[in-house]
Write a protein that holds these residues in place. Sequence first.
Motif, PDB file in Angstrom:
ATOM      1  N   PHE A  53       0.563 -65.919  31.630  1.00  0.00           N
ATOM      2  CA  PHE A  53      -0.703 -65.338  31.175  1.00  0.00           C
ATOM      3  C   PHE A  53      -1.751 -66.434  30.976  1.00  0.00           C
ATOM      4  O   PHE A  53      -2.908 -66.279  31.367  1.00  0.00           O
ATOM      5  CB  PHE A  53      -0.524 -64.529  29.882  1.00  0.00           C
ATOM      6  N   ALA A 110      -8.185 -65.188  25.075  1.00  0.00           N
ATOM      7  CA  ALA A 110      -7.408 -64.166  24.380  1.00  0.00           C
ATOM      8  C   ALA A 110      -5.966 -64.616  24.126  1.00  0.00           C
ATOM      9  O   ALA A 110      -5.428 -65.428  24.871  1.00  0.00           O
ATOM     10  CB  ALA A 110      -7.403 -62.897  25.225  1.00  0.00           C
ATOM     11  N   LYS A 240     -22.246 -65.365  29.479  1.00  0.00           N
ATOM     12  CA  LYS A 240     -21.128 -66.204  29.967  1.00  0.00           C
ATOM     13  C   LYS A 240     -20.637 -65.710  31.319  1.00  0.00           C
ATOM     14  O   LYS A 240     -20.216 -64.562  31.448  1.00  0.00           O
ATOM     15  CB  LYS A 240     -19.963 -66.178  28.978  1.00  0.00           C
ATOM     16  N   GLY A 265     -12.477 -69.888  34.520  1.00  0.00           N
ATOM     17  CA  GLY A 265     -11.261 -70.653  34.839  1.00  0.00           C
ATOM     18  C   GLY A 265     -10.608 -70.184  36.134  1.00  0.00           C
ATOM     19  O   GLY A 265      -9.410 -70.359  36.338  1.00  0.00           O
ATOM     20  N   GLY A 300     -12.042 -75.695  34.557  1.00  0.00           N
ATOM     21  CA  GLY A 300     -11.425 -76.822  35.245  1.00  0.00           C
ATOM     22  C   GLY A 300     -11.622 -78.181  34.596  1.00  0.00           C
ATOM     23  O   GLY A 300     -11.255 -79.203  35.171  1.00  0.00           O
ATOM     24  N   VAL A 301     -12.178 -78.193  33.393  1.00  0.00           N
ATOM     25  CA  VAL A 301     -12.442 -79.475  32.727  1.00  0.00           C
ATOM     26  C   VAL A 301     -11.148 -79.995  32.090  1.00  0.00           C
ATOM     27  O   VAL A 301     -10.518 -79.288  31.300  1.00  0.00           O
ATOM     28  CB  VAL A 301     -13.539 -79.299  31.652  1.00  0.00           C
ATOM     29  N   LEU A 320     -13.446 -75.929  27.095  1.00  0.00           N
ATOM     30  CA  LEU A 320     -12.122 -75.937  27.709  1.00  0.00           C
ATOM     31  C   LEU A 320     -11.391 -74.693  27.226  1.00  0.00           C
ATOM     32  O   LEU A 320     -11.458 -74.350  26.033  1.00  0.00           O
ATOM     33  CB  LEU A 320     -11.308 -77.177  27.315  1.00  0.00           C
TER      34      LEU A 320
HETATM   35  C1  LIG Z   1      -5.454 -67.307  28.507  1.00  0.00           C
HETATM   36  C2  LIG Z   1      -6.908 -67.156  28.725  1.00  0.00           C
HETATM   37  C3  LIG Z   1      -7.582 -66.073  28.180  1.00  0.00           C
HETATM   38  C4  LIG Z   1      -8.944 -65.931  28.363  1.00  0.00           C
HETATM   39  N1  LIG Z   1      -9.584 -64.907  27.757  1.00  0.00           N
HETATM   40  C5  LIG Z   1     -10.930 -64.815  27.856  1.00  0.00           C
HETATM   41  C6  LIG Z   1     -11.628 -63.817  27.150  1.00  0.00           C
HETATM   42  O1  LIG Z   1     -11.022 -62.991  26.463  1.00  0.00           O
HETATM   43  N2  LIG Z   1     -12.983 -63.780  27.277  1.00  0.00           N
HETATM   44  C7  LIG Z   1     -13.676 -64.682  28.048  1.00  0.00           C
HETATM   45  O2  LIG Z   1     -14.888 -64.627  28.138  1.00  0.00           O
HETATM   46  N3  LIG Z   1     -13.021 -65.647  28.718  1.00  0.00           N
HETATM   47  C8  LIG Z   1     -11.680 -65.739  28.632  1.00  0.00           C
HETATM   48  N4  LIG Z   1     -11.035 -66.750  29.296  1.00  0.00           N
HETATM   49  C9  LIG Z   1     -11.813 -67.718  30.092  1.00  0.00           C
HETATM   50  C10 LIG Z   1     -12.234 -68.906  29.238  1.00  0.00           C
HETATM   51  O3  LIG Z   1     -13.228 -68.571  28.317  1.00  0.00           O
HETATM   52  C11 LIG Z   1     -12.774 -70.034  30.104  1.00  0.00           C
HETATM   53  O4  LIG Z   1     -13.849 -69.557  30.872  1.00  0.00           O
HETATM   54  C12 LIG Z   1     -11.754 -70.686  31.041  1.00  0.00           C
HETATM   55  O5  LIG Z   1     -10.490 -70.744  30.437  1.00  0.00           O
HETATM   56  C13 LIG Z   1     -12.214 -72.072  31.409  1.00  0.00           C
HETATM   57  O6  LIG Z   1     -11.388 -72.658  32.364  1.00  0.00           O
HETATM   58  P1  LIG Z   1     -10.203 -73.670  31.990  1.00  0.00           P
HETATM   59  O7  LIG Z   1      -9.069 -72.829  31.493  1.00  0.00           O
HETATM   60  O8  LIG Z   1      -9.899 -74.320  33.299  1.00  0.00           O
HETATM   61  O9  LIG Z   1     -10.706 -74.631  30.955  1.00  0.00           O
HETATM   62  C14 LIG Z   1      -9.657 -66.887  29.133  1.00  0.00           C
HETATM   63  C15 LIG Z   1      -8.977 -67.961  29.675  1.00  0.00           C
HETATM   64  C16 LIG Z   1      -7.629 -68.106  29.485  1.00  0.00           C
HETATM   65  C17 LIG Z   1      -6.942 -69.292  30.080  1.00  0.00           C
END
Ligand SMILES: Cc1cc2nc3c(=O)[nH]c(=O)nc-3n(C[C@H](O)[C@H](O)[C@H](O)COP(=O)(O)O)c2cc1C
Length: 379
Positions: A53, A110, A240, A265, A300-301, A320
């Motif tokens: 997840f 989340a 966002k 991400g 990706g940071v 991140l």
């Molecule tokens: C497990 C997980 C859950 C996420 N849940 C949300 C969320 O509920 N709402 C949201 O706007 N972004 C969510 N994201 C995206 C993050 O806010 C963020 O954009 C992303 O993780 C950035 O990339 P990185 O994981 O490479 O740092 C989630 C990312 C992950 C990894």
Amino acid sequence: AEPFLNEPDTGMETFLLGTNWTEGTQPQLKDIRGIPDFDFAARQKLNNQEYSFYRTAAGGEWSYRNNLEIWSKVKFRPRQLSDVTKVNETLKTTILGYNFSAPIFIAPAARAGYADPAEGELNFVRATASENILYTAALYASKSIQEIASAKSNSTVNGPQVLFQQIYTNNNLSITWDYIRQAEELGAKAIVWTIDAPASSTRHRAARYDTTNSNSATSALTWDIYEQMKNQTSLPIILKGISTVEDALLAQEKGAKAIYISNHGGRQLDHSPSPLEIAYEIHRNAPQLFTEMEILADSGVRYGSDVLKLLALGVKAVGLGRSFMYANCYGQAGVEQAIQIMKKEIAQDAAQVGISDIQNISSKLLNTRALEETVFLLE
Ligand SMILES: Cc1cc2nc3c(=O)[nH]c(=O)nc-3n(C[C@H](O)[C@H](O)[C@H](O)COP(=O)(O)O)c2cc1C
């Protein structure tokens, strides 16, 4: 498809195998040296469903890969013999007028409860208080919005701790308005509205365990809803998931004080651009946006140098996601260590590049020729 490195060989496994570490167990926190080490460590601790997840991404995960690989296409042009002795003092910044110790933040993600079932997101609240960086809480957190608010510190440089609240819009907008009202009452200082998830996404890695999107019920996303939302709250609304210069310009036209460039991400749409490519598109087509509004970024940071590249293009602060989720396998101490690693890398890499003021980095310190080949230019 060619294999790729999810994380570079940091030498961690070789090191651990020379100690009394047992494969499949979480290494000691003291042995974590860089952000990618937290990914390795989380794989040891979490079960496959939980790790999948956190780790999952959309489609063939090409955007996930690109988010990690793009950084190497943009090289630094380090200027030597610049006075960088005070660079550490320039790490601190403001986001929407609030003071923080560094231009990094915890992106909304989340289900922090997978990494720490007892404390979940509370570790993020406490660690960002002690390190004085921004935490953007996710709507689909494991802890309730009340529990998150009650973990806030009352004594930060901003007074009571500043949190931003992420939301998804529900098709039944009255649910969304209630949520915004609740966040406002509990003291959130900005709403981060995720606009890049109009539908569930294709995520095979997590689908195997039936844990894909946390937001599958939501899809109400239009500029009209943005206008309605502004009437529901006095808080700034940060969009966002902005991925193009056109949408950045539209956001400004409609009065946004801040936007957040991200491809989630790589979790929503495969072949969506990385934040470096989006920031470059804005830099080439509408560079004034970086000074006329605050632009946040994530995806990706993993290194301090990644942050510096985005800041050099004009980004205000960088988030991140996964890395903090992985760090949370060590609880608050892990999250604090991740923040400390990033701060240290940003400052020391800035010095190496010849940056004397992290708040004011010349884009000439980057060689962006490789991005020039693919950048979209407006007519
Ligand atoms: C497990 C997980 C859950 C996420 N849940 C949300 C969320 O509920 N709402 C949201 O706007 N972004 C969510 N994201 C995206 C993050 O806010 C963020 O954009 C992303 O993780 C950035 O990339 P990185 O994981 O490479 O740092 C989630 C990312 C992950 C990894």
